[in-house]
Design a protein around this motif. Structure first.
Motif, PDB file in Angstrom:
ATOM      1  N   GLY A  40      -4.471   0.519  -4.058  1.00  0.00           N
ATOM      2  CA  GLY A  40      -5.661   0.517  -5.145  1.00  0.00           C
ATOM      3  C   GLY A  40      -5.353   0.113  -6.424  1.00  0.00           C
ATOM      4  O   GLY A  40      -4.139   0.019  -6.871  1.00  0.00           O
ATOM      5  N   GLY A  41      -6.448  -0.079  -7.034  1.00  0.00           N
ATOM      6  CA  GLY A  41      -6.441  -0.337  -8.546  1.00  0.00           C
ATOM      7  C   GLY A  41      -7.529  -1.023  -9.027  1.00  0.00           C
ATOM      8  O   GLY A  41      -8.398  -1.264  -8.487  1.00  0.00           O
ATOM      9  N   LEU A  42      -7.308  -1.669 -10.248  1.00  0.00           N
ATOM     10  CA  LEU A  42      -8.048  -2.357 -10.913  1.00  0.00           C
ATOM     11  C   LEU A  42      -8.054  -3.881 -10.859  1.00  0.00           C
ATOM     12  O   LEU A  42      -6.929  -4.357 -10.907  1.00  0.00           O
ATOM     13  N   VAL A  43      -9.181  -4.637 -10.499  1.00  0.00           N
ATOM     14  CA  VAL A  43      -9.042  -6.040 -10.283  1.00  0.00           C
ATOM     15  C   VAL A  43     -10.132  -6.773 -10.948  1.00  0.00           C
ATOM     16  O   VAL A  43     -10.966  -6.062 -10.936  1.00  0.00           O
ATOM     17  N   GLN A  44     -10.082  -8.001 -11.339  1.00  0.00           N
ATOM     18  CA  GLN A  44     -11.308  -8.623 -11.725  1.00  0.00           C
ATOM     19  C   GLN A  44     -12.182  -9.324 -10.650  1.00  0.00           C
ATOM     20  O   GLN A  44     -11.517  -9.413  -9.794  1.00  0.00           O
ATOM     21  N   PRO A  45     -13.312  -9.446 -10.831  1.00  0.00           N
ATOM     22  CA  PRO A  45     -14.182 -10.215  -9.737  1.00  0.00           C
ATOM     23  C   PRO A  45     -13.449 -11.550  -9.387  1.00  0.00           C
ATOM     24  O   PRO A  45     -13.087 -11.997 -10.244  1.00  0.00           O
ATOM     25  N   GLY A  46     -13.517 -11.594  -8.145  1.00  0.00           N
ATOM     26  CA  GLY A  46     -12.668 -12.818  -7.503  1.00  0.00           C
ATOM     27  C   GLY A  46     -11.561 -12.447  -6.902  1.00  0.00           C
ATOM     28  O   GLY A  46     -10.742 -13.297  -6.502  1.00  0.00           O
ATOM     29  N   GLY A  47     -10.805 -11.414  -7.645  1.00  0.00           N
ATOM     30  CA  GLY A  47      -9.555 -11.162  -7.147  1.00  0.00           C
ATOM     31  C   GLY A  47      -9.269 -10.334  -5.770  1.00  0.00           C
ATOM     32  O   GLY A  47     -10.198 -10.414  -5.111  1.00  0.00           O
ATOM     33  N   SER A  48      -8.043 -10.060  -5.754  1.00  0.00           N
ATOM     34  CA  SER A  48      -7.572  -9.818  -4.339  1.00  0.00           C
ATOM     35  C   SER A  48      -6.645  -8.358  -4.497  1.00  0.00           C
ATOM     36  O   SER A  48      -6.085  -8.471  -5.623  1.00  0.00           O
ATOM     37  N   LEU A  49      -6.887  -7.691  -3.401  1.00  0.00           N
ATOM     38  CA  LEU A  49      -5.997  -6.198  -3.525  1.00  0.00           C
ATOM     39  C   LEU A  49      -5.799  -6.143  -1.659  1.00  0.00           C
ATOM     40  O   LEU A  49      -6.366  -6.612  -0.859  1.00  0.00           O
ATOM     41  N   ARG A  50      -4.630  -5.421  -1.433  1.00  0.00           N
ATOM     42  CA  ARG A  50      -4.049  -5.288  -0.255  1.00  0.00           C
ATOM     43  C   ARG A  50      -3.689  -3.582  -0.073  1.00  0.00           C
ATOM     44  O   ARG A  50      -3.073  -2.999  -0.726  1.00  0.00           O
ATOM     45  N   LEU A  51      -4.721  -3.012   0.558  1.00  0.00           N
ATOM     46  CA  LEU A  51      -4.529  -1.612   0.930  1.00  0.00           C
ATOM     47  C   LEU A  51      -3.578  -1.394   2.005  1.00  0.00           C
ATOM     48  O   LEU A  51      -3.819  -2.114   2.998  1.00  0.00           O
ATOM     49  N   SER A  52      -2.794  -0.263   2.026  1.00  0.00           N
ATOM     50  CA  SER A  52      -2.060   0.027   3.059  1.00  0.00           C
ATOM     51  C   SER A  52      -2.320   1.523   3.526  1.00  0.00           C
ATOM     52  O   SER A  52      -2.658   2.242   2.518  1.00  0.00           O
ATOM     53  N   CYS A  53      -2.036   2.140   4.787  1.00  0.00           N
ATOM     54  CA  CYS A  53      -2.235   3.169   5.157  1.00  0.00           C
ATOM     55  C   CYS A  53      -1.250   3.535   6.472  1.00  0.00           C
ATOM     56  O   CYS A  53      -1.415   3.122   7.234  1.00  0.00           O
ATOM     57  N   ALA A  54      -0.180   4.522   6.124  1.00  0.00           N
ATOM     58  CA  ALA A  54       0.767   4.802   7.155  1.00  0.00           C
ATOM     59  C   ALA A  54       0.620   6.293   7.297  1.00  0.00           C
ATOM     60  O   ALA A  54       0.476   7.114   6.633  1.00  0.00           O
ATOM     61  N   ALA A  55       0.706   6.355   8.930  1.00  0.00           N
ATOM     62  CA  ALA A  55       0.636   7.679   9.409  1.00  0.00           C
ATOM     63  C   ALA A  55       2.068   8.157   9.658  1.00  0.00           C
ATOM     64  O   ALA A  55       2.983   6.961  10.041  1.00  0.00           O
ATOM     65  N   SER A  56       2.259   9.347   9.519  1.00  0.00           N
ATOM     66  CA  SER A  56       3.361   9.954   9.740  1.00  0.00           C
ATOM     67  C   SER A  56       3.414  11.247  10.105  1.00  0.00           C
ATOM     68  O   SER A  56       2.234  11.913  10.373  1.00  0.00           O
ATOM     69  N   GLY A  57       4.297  11.642  11.008  1.00  0.00           N
ATOM     70  CA  GLY A  57       4.374  13.178  11.734  1.00  0.00           C
ATOM     71  C   GLY A  57       4.722  13.087  13.134  1.00  0.00           C
ATOM     72  O   GLY A  57       5.227  12.077  13.624  1.00  0.00           O
ATOM     73  N   THR A  58       4.299  13.961  13.794  1.00  0.00           N
ATOM     74  CA  THR A  58       4.234  13.914  15.226  1.00  0.00           C
ATOM     75  C   THR A  58       3.203  13.202  15.826  1.00  0.00           C
ATOM     76  O   THR A  58       2.172  13.718  15.913  1.00  0.00           O
ATOM     77  N   ILE A  59       3.592  11.742  16.471  1.00  0.00           N
ATOM     78  CA  ILE A  59       2.569  11.073  16.850  1.00  0.00           C
ATOM     79  C   ILE A  59       3.073  10.453  18.307  1.00  0.00           C
ATOM     80  O   ILE A  59       4.110   9.867  18.386  1.00  0.00           O
ATOM     81  N   PHE A  60       2.330  10.597  19.301  1.00  0.00           N
ATOM     82  CA  PHE A  60       2.431  10.035  20.487  1.00  0.00           C
ATOM     83  C   PHE A  60       1.924   8.597  20.535  1.00  0.00           C
ATOM     84  O   PHE A  60       2.644   7.505  20.893  1.00  0.00           O
ATOM     85  N   ASN A  61       0.586   8.469  20.186  1.00  0.00           N
ATOM     86  CA  ASN A  61       0.124   6.979  20.106  1.00  0.00           C
ATOM     87  C   ASN A  61      -1.084   7.235  19.047  1.00  0.00           C
ATOM     88  O   ASN A  61      -1.574   8.170  18.881  1.00  0.00           O
ATOM     89  N   ILE A  62      -1.576   5.917  18.757  1.00  0.00           N
ATOM     90  CA  ILE A  62      -2.598   5.780  17.784  1.00  0.00           C
ATOM     91  C   ILE A  62      -3.596   4.849  18.420  1.00  0.00           C
ATOM     92  O   ILE A  62      -3.289   3.602  18.783  1.00  0.00           O
ATOM     93  N   ASN A  63      -4.911   5.394  18.612  1.00  0.00           N
ATOM     94  CA  ASN A  63      -6.082   4.470  19.129  1.00  0.00           C
ATOM     95  C   ASN A  63      -6.573   3.623  18.238  1.00  0.00           C
ATOM     96  O   ASN A  63      -5.984   2.703  17.392  1.00  0.00           O
TER      97      ASN A  63
END
Length: 121
Positions: free
Chosen positions: A9-32
């Motif tokens: 996340g962050g500050l961006v001007q109109p017309g600009g771009s951002l890429r968000l990421s979200c990483a899951a960690s811990g005890t995981i069998f699978n993710i739906n």
């Protein structure tokens, strides 16, 4: 324990771009399903985009053609590429994931802590 950690996340001007990421960690069998929601000041949290484990996507109408959700199953990570950003996209963005921690358990929904996106000149 399972954690979802967002970044990008962050500050961006109109017309600009951002890429968000979200990483899951811990005890995981699978993710739906995985997804992104957002909440602007004084408004309810709303769906932005979702993606199934097989890659089927769904978008809120106002972001169609501008945002792209994707995931890397090997990394337990979901992304949100946001292009042509508008001031009305300003909000706290939250990711979620429906995670089975063990093969014999049902899935539970987990949420990230949120990341601020501000679109302003």
């Amino acid at each position: 324990q399972v954690q979802l950690v967002e970044s990008g996340g962050g500050l961006v001007q109109p017309g600009g771009s951002l890429r968000l990421s979200c990483a899951a960690s811990g005890t995981i069998f699978n993710i739906n399903g995985m997804g992104w929601y957002r909440q602007a000041p004084g408004k309810q949290r709303e769906l932005v985009a979702t993606i199934t484990s097989s890659g089927t996507t769904n978008y809120e109408d106002s972001v169609k053609g501008r945002f792209t959700i994707s995931r890397d199953n090997a990394k337990n990570t979901v992304y949100l590429q946001m292009n042509s950003l508008k001031p009305e996209d300003t909000a706290v963005y939250y990711c979620n994931a429906d995670i089975r921690r063990r093969s014999y358990q049902s899935a539970n929904r987990y949420w990230g802590q949120g990341t601020q996106v501000t679109v302003s000149s």
